[in-house]
Design an enzyme around this catalytic site. Sequence first.
Site, mmCIF file in Angstrom:
data_model
loop_
_atom_site.group_PDB
_atom_site.id
_atom_site.type_symbol
_atom_site.label_atom_id
_atom_site.label_comp_id
_atom_site.label_asym_id
_atom_site.label_seq_id
_atom_site.Cartn_x
_atom_site.Cartn_y
_atom_site.Cartn_z
ATOM 1 N N CYS A 188 24.092 -14.647 101.036
ATOM 2 C CA CYS A 188 24.521 -13.428 101.732
ATOM 3 C C CYS A 188 23.640 -12.192 101.583
ATOM 4 C CB CYS A 188 25.948 -13.094 101.343
ATOM 5 S SG CYS A 188 27.092 -14.333 101.984
ATOM 6 N N PRO B 242 25.352 -16.987 109.940
ATOM 7 C CA PRO B 242 23.977 -16.950 109.423
ATOM 8 C C PRO B 242 23.083 -16.007 110.229
ATOM 9 C CG PRO B 242 24.318 -18.916 110.751
ATOM 10 C CD PRO B 242 25.639 -18.212 110.688
ATOM 11 N N THR B 243 21.846 -15.867 109.783
ATOM 12 C CA THR B 243 20.877 -15.068 110.526
ATOM 13 C C THR B 243 20.458 -15.836 111.775
ATOM 14 O OG1 THR B 243 20.114 -14.216 108.407
ATOM 15 C CG2 THR B 243 18.680 -13.831 110.290
ATOM 16 N N ASN C 178 27.156 -5.282 99.846
ATOM 17 C CA ASN C 178 26.114 -6.261 99.507
ATOM 18 C C ASN C 178 24.733 -5.607 99.445
ATOM 19 O OD1 ASN C 178 27.775 -8.375 99.059
ATOM 20 N ND2 ASN C 178 27.237 -9.539 100.895
ATOM 21 N N ALA C 179 24.475 -4.682 100.362
ATOM 22 C CA ALA C 179 23.172 -4.009 100.358
ATOM 23 C C ALA C 179 22.993 -3.204 99.072
ATOM 24 C CB ALA C 179 23.051 -3.096 101.584
ATOM 25 N N ARG D 262 15.085 -15.375 83.674
ATOM 26 C CA ARG D 262 16.430 -14.794 83.626
ATOM 27 C C ARG D 262 16.695 -14.037 82.331
ATOM 28 N NH1 ARG D 262 19.207 -14.800 88.470
ATOM 29 N NH2 ARG D 262 18.531 -16.594 89.668
HETATM 30 P P1 NAD Z 1 30.248 -22.014 104.774
HETATM 31 O O1 NAD Z 1 29.099 -22.406 105.607
HETATM 32 O O2 NAD Z 1 30.409 -22.576 103.398
HETATM 33 O O3 NAD Z 1 31.615 -22.391 105.549
HETATM 34 C C1 NAD Z 1 31.851 -22.119 106.899
HETATM 35 C C2 NAD Z 1 32.649 -23.270 107.495
HETATM 36 O O4 NAD Z 1 33.061 -22.939 108.815
HETATM 37 C C3 NAD Z 1 31.860 -24.586 107.621
HETATM 38 O O5 NAD Z 1 32.494 -25.604 106.882
HETATM 39 C C4 NAD Z 1 31.867 -24.875 109.143
HETATM 40 O O6 NAD Z 1 31.974 -26.255 109.442
HETATM 41 C C5 NAD Z 1 33.103 -24.132 109.589
HETATM 42 N N1 NAD Z 1 33.125 -23.816 111.014
HETATM 43 C C6 NAD Z 1 32.150 -23.207 111.754
HETATM 44 N N2 NAD Z 1 32.572 -23.064 113.029
HETATM 45 C C7 NAD Z 1 33.821 -23.589 113.105
HETATM 46 C C8 NAD Z 1 34.792 -23.735 114.162
HETATM 47 N N3 NAD Z 1 34.554 -23.285 115.400
HETATM 48 N N4 NAD Z 1 35.951 -24.352 113.885
HETATM 49 C C9 NAD Z 1 36.222 -24.801 112.631
HETATM 50 N N5 NAD Z 1 35.355 -24.698 111.599
HETATM 51 C C10 NAD Z 1 34.172 -24.077 111.836
HETATM 52 O O7 NAD Z 1 30.270 -20.425 104.720
HETATM 53 P P2 NAD Z 1 30.827 -19.476 103.547
HETATM 54 O O8 NAD Z 1 29.840 -19.378 102.446
HETATM 55 O O9 NAD Z 1 32.245 -19.867 103.260
HETATM 56 O O10 NAD Z 1 30.805 -18.080 104.299
HETATM 57 C C11 NAD Z 1 31.699 -17.782 105.348
HETATM 58 C C12 NAD Z 1 31.610 -16.304 105.666
HETATM 59 O O11 NAD Z 1 32.028 -15.538 104.516
HETATM 60 C C13 NAD Z 1 30.210 -15.804 106.005
HETATM 61 O O12 NAD Z 1 30.326 -14.817 106.991
HETATM 62 C C14 NAD Z 1 29.722 -15.173 104.707
HETATM 63 O O13 NAD Z 1 28.802 -14.150 104.940
HETATM 64 C C15 NAD Z 1 30.998 -14.610 104.135
HETATM 65 N N6 NAD Z 1 31.034 -14.507 102.665
HETATM 66 C C16 NAD Z 1 30.538 -15.497 101.875
HETATM 67 C C17 NAD Z 1 30.640 -15.414 100.491
HETATM 68 C C18 NAD Z 1 30.110 -16.507 99.587
HETATM 69 O O14 NAD Z 1 30.161 -16.331 98.375
HETATM 70 N N7 NAD Z 1 29.629 -17.613 100.086
HETATM 71 C C19 NAD Z 1 31.279 -14.314 99.908
HETATM 72 C C20 NAD Z 1 31.784 -13.321 100.747
HETATM 73 C C21 NAD Z 1 31.669 -13.428 102.132
HETATM 74 C C1 UGA Z 2 27.457 -11.589 96.207
HETATM 75 C C2 UGA Z 2 28.335 -10.389 95.849
HETATM 76 O O1 UGA Z 2 28.291 -10.178 94.437
HETATM 77 C C3 UGA Z 2 29.779 -10.609 96.289
HETATM 78 O O2 UGA Z 2 30.554 -9.431 96.032
HETATM 79 C C4 UGA Z 2 29.801 -10.920 97.790
HETATM 80 O O3 UGA Z 2 31.118 -11.201 98.201
HETATM 81 C C5 UGA Z 2 28.915 -12.124 98.061
HETATM 82 O O4 UGA Z 2 27.557 -11.850 97.600
HETATM 83 C C6 UGA Z 2 28.799 -12.468 99.509
HETATM 84 O O5 UGA Z 2 29.052 -11.643 100.360
HETATM 85 O O6 UGA Z 2 28.409 -13.606 99.731
HETATM 86 P P1 UGA Z 2 27.012 -13.984 95.163
HETATM 87 O O7 UGA Z 2 25.831 -13.980 96.047
HETATM 88 O O8 UGA Z 2 27.907 -15.156 95.197
HETATM 89 O O9 UGA Z 2 27.940 -12.706 95.462
HETATM 90 O O10 UGA Z 2 26.548 -13.804 93.643
HETATM 91 P P2 UGA Z 2 26.011 -12.547 92.797
HETATM 92 O O11 UGA Z 2 26.639 -12.603 91.470
HETATM 93 O O12 UGA Z 2 26.138 -11.290 93.537
HETATM 94 O O13 UGA Z 2 24.467 -12.898 92.608
HETATM 95 C C7 UGA Z 2 23.554 -12.849 93.679
HETATM 96 C C8 UGA Z 2 22.148 -13.043 93.177
HETATM 97 O O14 UGA Z 2 21.721 -11.917 92.416
HETATM 98 C C9 UGA Z 2 21.999 -14.238 92.240
HETATM 99 O O15 UGA Z 2 20.795 -14.895 92.513
HETATM 100 C C10 UGA Z 2 21.965 -13.603 90.863
HETATM 101 O O16 UGA Z 2 21.302 -14.380 89.919
HETATM 102 C C11 UGA Z 2 21.212 -12.328 91.166
HETATM 103 N N1 UGA Z 2 21.456 -11.250 90.174
HETATM 104 C C12 UGA Z 2 22.703 -10.755 89.991
HETATM 105 C C13 UGA Z 2 20.388 -10.723 89.472
HETATM 106 O O17 UGA Z 2 19.235 -11.149 89.642
HETATM 107 N N2 UGA Z 2 20.615 -9.702 88.581
HETATM 108 C C14 UGA Z 2 21.862 -9.180 88.373
HETATM 109 O O18 UGA Z 2 21.999 -8.250 87.554
HETATM 110 C C15 UGA Z 2 22.927 -9.726 89.098
#
Ligand code: NAD
Ligand code: UGA
Length: 469
Positions: free
Chosen positions: A273, A88-89, A221-222, A447
């Site tokens: 993210c 996280p941030t 993502n950016a 939306r």
């Molecule tokens: P999340 O918070 O859902 O899951 C992270 C898990 O890690 C938690 O359950 C936490 O308890 C566990 N954890 C933390 N420290 C630990 C440790 N030392 N040992 C064991 N478990 C531990 O997070 P997320 O959404 O799955 O995201 C994980 C990473 O993937 C982030 O860096 C995020 O930016 C990236 N990411 C997320 C998405 C998404 O759609 N959520 C997509 C792409 C990338």
């Molecule tokens: C996003 C990226 O799409 C993934 O590729 C990436 O892995 C992920 O972040 C991550 O790193 O966590 P996610 O956030 O799960 O995935 O969902 P998106 O479909 O990207 O939507 C993000 C937000 O943008 C939502 O609130 C969605 O409603 C909004 N959105 C999306 C819009 O407002 N307009 C659009 O045209 C598309």
Amino acid sequence: MKIACIGAGYVGGPTMAMIAKKCPEIEVVVVDINEARIAAWNSDKLPIYEPGLFEVVKEARGRNLFFSTDVGKHVGEADIVFVSVNTPTKTSGVGAGKAADLTYWEGAARVIASVSTSSKIIVEKSTVPVKTAEAIEKVLRRNCKDSSVHFEILSNPEFLAEGTAIEDLTMPDRVLIGGKDTETGRAAIASLASVYAHWVPEDRILRTNLWSAELSKLTANAMLAQRISSVNSISALCEATGADVQQVSKAIGTDSRIGPKFLNASVGFGGSCFQKDILNLVYICETVGLQQVADYWNQVILMNDYQKDRFVQRVISAMFNTISKKKIAVYGFAFKKDTGDTRETPAIDVCRGLVADGANVCVYDPEVTDDQIHADLTQQTYEWYDHPNPRSAPVDKKAIGISHDPMEAANDAHAICILTEWDEFKHYDYQKVYESMHKPAFIFDGRNILDHAKLREIGFIVYAVGKPL
Ligand code: NAD
Ligand code: UGA
């Protein structure tokens, strides 16, 4: 081969379930310190809502897919360790409000170092700042007591989106693997690529150096978020001029260089993210002295805040500048459809803004729990930095209603705000909804998913993002 994944969250759970499904000969164990989460992964009610996920988990669970809290044992036994913990941030200290908090990542690295008696490939699955692999390698090397143990670090960022995770994992646009251009680095890349090659075509498995892979994730993502902020900025201009943002999106999206995806104007982007990763990018640029580059990307976030704020202002001004004591039904609280996730959902800022102006909101969402909605609206979110949106202060629980029935949520309401694009919202009997509401009855479609002409025929006053009145 044995794989362990540290972190059983939105990424670790689904990605490992897919690997286990596609590679029945590989044992995959997902470990987490959160006991409740692991118990849920082992039950019929998974900890996250994701279409198709349960079927994938059910197929492999108990065969070659396991969920456990015994982090040390499974990490110690693994050949490949994915690290998919939260990044996280930072909320305090240097870089608070921008930099990535790598506490969990470093904690995971220290555990790996302490339990390893055999060489391992360590895979960065979490989204991390560029150059994290270098820092992690130091932590691993300096903390492992057995000097014969070799750690080869790879960056393998995840690109799945919530709500479509299974689809994205089944047919990824690409799998990105970054590693060192050394003998052990190339061997590790080949080893990880062979796992994905079970179902991903070879030409979609991209190999890069470590820093390119790390930076590509932040950049992807950016760029995605920037497209939304760009189209949202144009939506404001459409409202001021009578142009229709959906027509503009279609017209520009047919240019093959621009492409049609991710051009839906909205109440703002949410999710765990986009904001976090852009802030991280901004911070990295600032620390290497690239202030102009930092400012450029920061504007994507400022535009998103502006869009949420603009939505609230529009509701207030349309409703004769007074929403005090008026009931406003909010359809949708999740940050997008097909997920119960509310992290950074625009609904938080919008609901808070409406309540701050005196409204009573009544939220309906098919997946988000009542506790989550209450927590999101009443707890302090941005205590750690000057969030540009002054409306986003927590609000009193008394002004928040929650309903599990969309008809009941709209009953006696003056307005409905559509904040998530759930498909079911398109199919309600809006004639019946209209009859149960105060008149004039407003719909604010954040939306652009409803049939606005039909709603106007019924009698609603309809406002939509970037659309003429
Ligand atoms: P999340 O918070 O859902 O899951 C992270 C898990 O890690 C938690 O359950 C936490 O308890 C566990 N954890 C933390 N420290 C630990 C440790 N030392 N040992 C064991 N478990 C531990 O997070 P997320 O959404 O799955 O995201 C994980 C990473 O993937 C982030 O860096 C995020 O930016 C990236 N990411 C997320 C998405 C998404 O759609 N959520 C997509 C792409 C990338
Ligand atoms: C996003 C990226 O799409 C993934 O590729 C990436 O892995 C992920 O972040 C991550 O790193 O966590 P996610 O956030 O799960 O995935 O969902 P998106 O479909 O990207 O939507 C993000 C937000 O943008 C939502 O609130 C969605 O409603 C909004 N959105 C999306 C819009 O407002 N307009 C659009 O045209 C598309």
